[in-house]
Design an enzyme around this catalytic site. Structure first.
Site, PDB file in Angstrom:
ATOM      1  N   GLU A 136       0.801  -1.225   0.000  1.00 22.48           N
ATOM      2  CA  GLU A 136       0.000   0.000   0.000  1.00 22.48           C
ATOM      3  C   GLU A 136       0.835   1.277   0.000  1.00 22.48           C
ATOM      4  OE1 GLU A 136      -2.281   0.811   3.489  1.00 22.48           O
ATOM      5  OE2 GLU A 136      -0.859  -0.199   4.805  1.00 22.48           O
ATOM      6  N   ASN A 137       2.143   1.156   0.275  1.00 19.42           N
ATOM      7  CA  ASN A 137       3.023   2.325   0.272  1.00 19.42           C
ATOM      8  C   ASN A 137       4.171   2.177  -0.721  1.00 19.42           C
ATOM      9  OD1 ASN A 137       1.711   3.858   2.413  1.00 19.42           O
ATOM     10  ND2 ASN A 137       2.438   2.263   3.796  1.00 19.42           N
ATOM     11  N   ASN A 176      -5.255   1.299   4.862  1.00 21.78           N
ATOM     12  CA  ASN A 176      -5.868   2.601   4.617  1.00 21.78           C
ATOM     13  C   ASN A 176      -5.196   3.383   3.489  1.00 21.78           C
ATOM     14  OD1 ASN A 176      -3.756   2.577   6.667  1.00 21.78           O
ATOM     15  ND2 ASN A 176      -4.092   4.774   6.849  1.00 21.78           N
ATOM     16  N   HIS A 177      -3.920   3.113   3.199  1.00 25.73           N
ATOM     17  CA  HIS A 177      -3.231   3.850   2.138  1.00 25.73           C
ATOM     18  C   HIS A 177      -3.445   3.243   0.749  1.00 25.73           C
ATOM     19  CE1 HIS A 177      -1.223   6.727   4.695  1.00 25.73           C
ATOM     20  NE2 HIS A 177      -0.829   5.755   5.494  1.00 25.73           N
TER      21      HIS A 177
END
Length: 199
Positions: free
Chosen positions: A39-40, A67-68
């Site tokens: 996600e990052n 969440n990212h």
């Protein structure tokens, strides 16, 4: 069946390490399936189609996110529709994508459930009840090999430590991933468990 999980891959330096090391690790340990938190992976926030395909080309089989996962708005819907990038399964079902993936590896069927914790995270459905209902539904379909991947915030471990004590279902494995890569080793959740941290 051997499964490898890679914690938060953040930006270009981490992608370079995956490129340089993953194939050797897979060959050395005869890894059958690789799950990675991505996600990052794109500039430290979110994931693009280009970088997702980059990870897949290095040997990652499935990408999870918390969440990212939504940070790269132009790319994420296409990735979620592909089915090999998972959002948290405890978002409402109306949200694009899924947090559940079932794959066949040789003669095995494996279900991966991606979940997000509640501490310092955006509001989502309860990950514990969501996991239980999903696992029960999988059991009805004779799925006996399930991994639950829990995304939690840095330094907030309450959900992670309560995770193994929540379930009363056999033959499931849990893995907690945080920004500091604290994980729960693969254990039958009906038995004893221990934690390992790497910084």
């Amino acid at each position: 069946m051997k499964i490898a999980f890679i914690g938060d891959i953040v930006g270009r330096p981490a992608r370079r390490i995956i490129k340089e090391k993953l194939k050797t690790i897979k060959d050395k340990y005869n890894i059958d399936f690789v799950i990675a938190n991505g996600e990052n992976v794109s500039h430290g926030f979110g994931i693009t189609v280009k970088n997702a395909n980059e990870l897949f080309s290095y040997g990652v089989d499935l990408i999870t996110g918390g969440n990212h996962i939504w940070d790269k708005h132009k790319d994420i819907i296409a990735l979620l529709n592909d089915g090999f990038v998972l959002r948290p399964n405890n978002y409402p079902e109306e949200v694009a994508g899924t947090g559940l993936k079932i794959v066949k590896i040789s003669n095995w069927k494996l279900a991966i459930i991606n979940l997000m914790g509640l501490v310092s995270m955006p509001q989502v459905l309860n990950p514990f009840t969501q996991a239980i209902s999903t696992i029960e539904e999988l059991n009805k379909n004779n799925m006996k090999n399930t991994w639950s991947v829990l995304k939690q915030a840095i330094g907030k471990q309450n959900d992670k430590y309560n995770w193994p004590q929540t379930f009363k279902i056999d033959n499931k494995y849990i893995l907690g991933e945080t920004g500091k890569t604290n994980i729960l080793n693969k254990q039958n959740i009906f038995g004893n468990y221990r934690t390992r941290s790497s910084h």
